[in-house]
Design a protein around this motif. Structure first.
Motif, short mmCIF file in Angstrom:
data_model
loop_
_atom_site.label_atom_id
_atom_site.label_comp_id
_atom_site.label_asym_id
_atom_site.label_seq_id
_atom_site.Cartn_x
_atom_site.Cartn_y
_atom_site.Cartn_z
N MET A 1 0.85 -1.17 0.00
CA MET A 1 0.00 0.00 0.00
C MET A 1 0.90 1.24 0.00
O MET A 1 1.79 1.37 0.81
CB MET A 1 -0.87 -0.05 1.25
N ALA A 2 0.65 2.14 -0.95
CA ALA A 2 1.47 3.34 -1.06
C ALA A 2 0.60 4.55 -1.37
O ALA A 2 -0.42 4.44 -2.03
CB ALA A 2 2.52 3.15 -2.14
N GLU A 3 1.03 5.67 -0.86
CA GLU A 3 0.38 6.95 -1.12
C GLU A 3 1.45 8.01 -1.35
O GLU A 3 2.55 7.90 -0.83
CB GLU A 3 -0.47 7.38 0.07
N LEU A 4 1.11 9.02 -2.11
CA LEU A 4 2.00 10.14 -2.34
C LEU A 4 1.80 11.15 -1.21
O LEU A 4 0.67 11.55 -0.93
CB LEU A 4 1.69 10.79 -3.69
N THR A 5 2.89 11.55 -0.56
CA THR A 5 2.82 12.52 0.53
C THR A 5 3.50 13.82 0.08
O THR A 5 4.16 13.86 -0.97
CB THR A 5 3.53 12.00 1.79
N GLU A 6 3.35 14.86 0.87
CA GLU A 6 4.03 16.14 0.60
C GLU A 6 5.55 15.93 0.53
O GLU A 6 6.23 16.51 -0.32
CB GLU A 6 3.70 17.17 1.67
N LYS A 7 6.06 15.10 1.42
CA LYS A 7 7.50 14.82 1.45
C LYS A 7 7.93 14.11 0.17
O LYS A 7 8.97 14.44 -0.41
CB LYS A 7 7.82 13.96 2.67
N ASP A 8 7.13 13.15 -0.29
CA ASP A 8 7.43 12.46 -1.55
C ASP A 8 7.41 13.44 -2.72
O ASP A 8 8.25 13.37 -3.62
CB ASP A 8 6.41 11.35 -1.82
N LEU A 9 6.45 14.34 -2.70
CA LEU A 9 6.33 15.33 -3.76
C LEU A 9 7.56 16.24 -3.80
O LEU A 9 8.05 16.58 -4.88
CB LEU A 9 5.06 16.15 -3.56
N TYR A 39 -2.90 10.63 -6.27
CA TYR A 39 -2.08 9.62 -5.59
C TYR A 39 -1.95 9.81 -4.08
O TYR A 39 -1.25 9.06 -3.43
CB TYR A 39 -0.69 9.58 -6.22
N GLY A 40 -2.64 10.80 -3.53
CA GLY A 40 -2.55 11.07 -2.10
C GLY A 40 -3.38 10.15 -1.23
O GLY A 40 -3.25 10.15 -0.02
N LYS A 41 -4.24 9.38 -1.86
CA LYS A 41 -5.04 8.41 -1.10
C LYS A 41 -5.27 7.18 -1.97
O LYS A 41 -5.25 7.25 -3.20
CB LYS A 41 -6.36 9.03 -0.66
N GLU A 42 -5.50 6.06 -1.32
CA GLU A 42 -5.72 4.80 -2.03
C GLU A 42 -7.11 4.80 -2.67
O GLU A 42 -8.08 5.22 -2.05
CB GLU A 42 -5.64 3.62 -1.05
N PRO A 43 -7.21 4.31 -3.90
CA PRO A 43 -8.51 4.22 -4.57
C PRO A 43 -9.23 2.92 -4.18
O PRO A 43 -9.12 1.91 -4.86
CB PRO A 43 -8.15 4.23 -6.05
N TRP A 48 -2.37 1.44 -4.64
CA TRP A 48 -1.26 1.93 -5.46
C TRP A 48 0.01 1.20 -5.04
O TRP A 48 0.22 0.92 -3.87
CB TRP A 48 -1.01 3.43 -5.24
N THR A 49 0.88 0.96 -5.99
CA THR A 49 2.24 0.51 -5.69
C THR A 49 3.15 1.72 -5.90
O THR A 49 2.74 2.71 -6.52
CB THR A 49 2.69 -0.63 -6.61
N GLU A 50 4.37 1.65 -5.41
CA GLU A 50 5.31 2.74 -5.65
C GLU A 50 5.55 2.92 -7.15
O GLU A 50 5.71 4.04 -7.62
CB GLU A 50 6.61 2.48 -4.90
N GLN A 51 5.54 1.82 -7.89
CA GLN A 51 5.70 1.87 -9.35
C GLN A 51 4.54 2.63 -9.99
O GLN A 51 4.74 3.43 -10.89
CB GLN A 51 5.79 0.46 -9.92
N ASP A 52 3.31 2.35 -9.54
CA ASP A 52 2.14 3.06 -10.06
C ASP A 52 2.29 4.56 -9.86
O ASP A 52 2.03 5.35 -10.78
CB ASP A 52 0.86 2.61 -9.34
#
Length: 70
Positions: A1-9, A39-43, A48-52
């Motif tokens: 399980m992966a999400e995009l965060t502000e830090k990742d951005l 990408y900030g939340k799971e659908p 999501w994977t990190e690759q996605d």
């Protein structure tokens, strides 16, 4: 399980800056918002994977700057 965060951005912005896209830094707010909205939340029920996230955000970023360049 992966999400995009502000830090990742921030890491993604740094990556593009360091790889030669200095004129893209910092990303416009509307682009950041779009990436976090997608990408900030799971659908649910999918995950999501990190690759996605990496591939999807790369496509969105490239398309954004291709279509919004002067």
């Amino acid at each position: 399980m992966a999400e995009l965060t502000e830090k990742d951005l921030m890491k993604i912005e740094d990556y593009y800056y360091l790889t030669g896209y200095k004129h893209w830094y910092p990303f416009p707010c509307e682009l950041k918002k779009k990436l976090l909205d997608i990408y900030g939340k799971e659908p649910f029920p999918h995950e999501w994977t990190e690759q996605d996230i990496f591939e999807g955000s790369r496509k969105i970023i490239m398309d954004y700057f291709k279509n919004n360049s002067n």
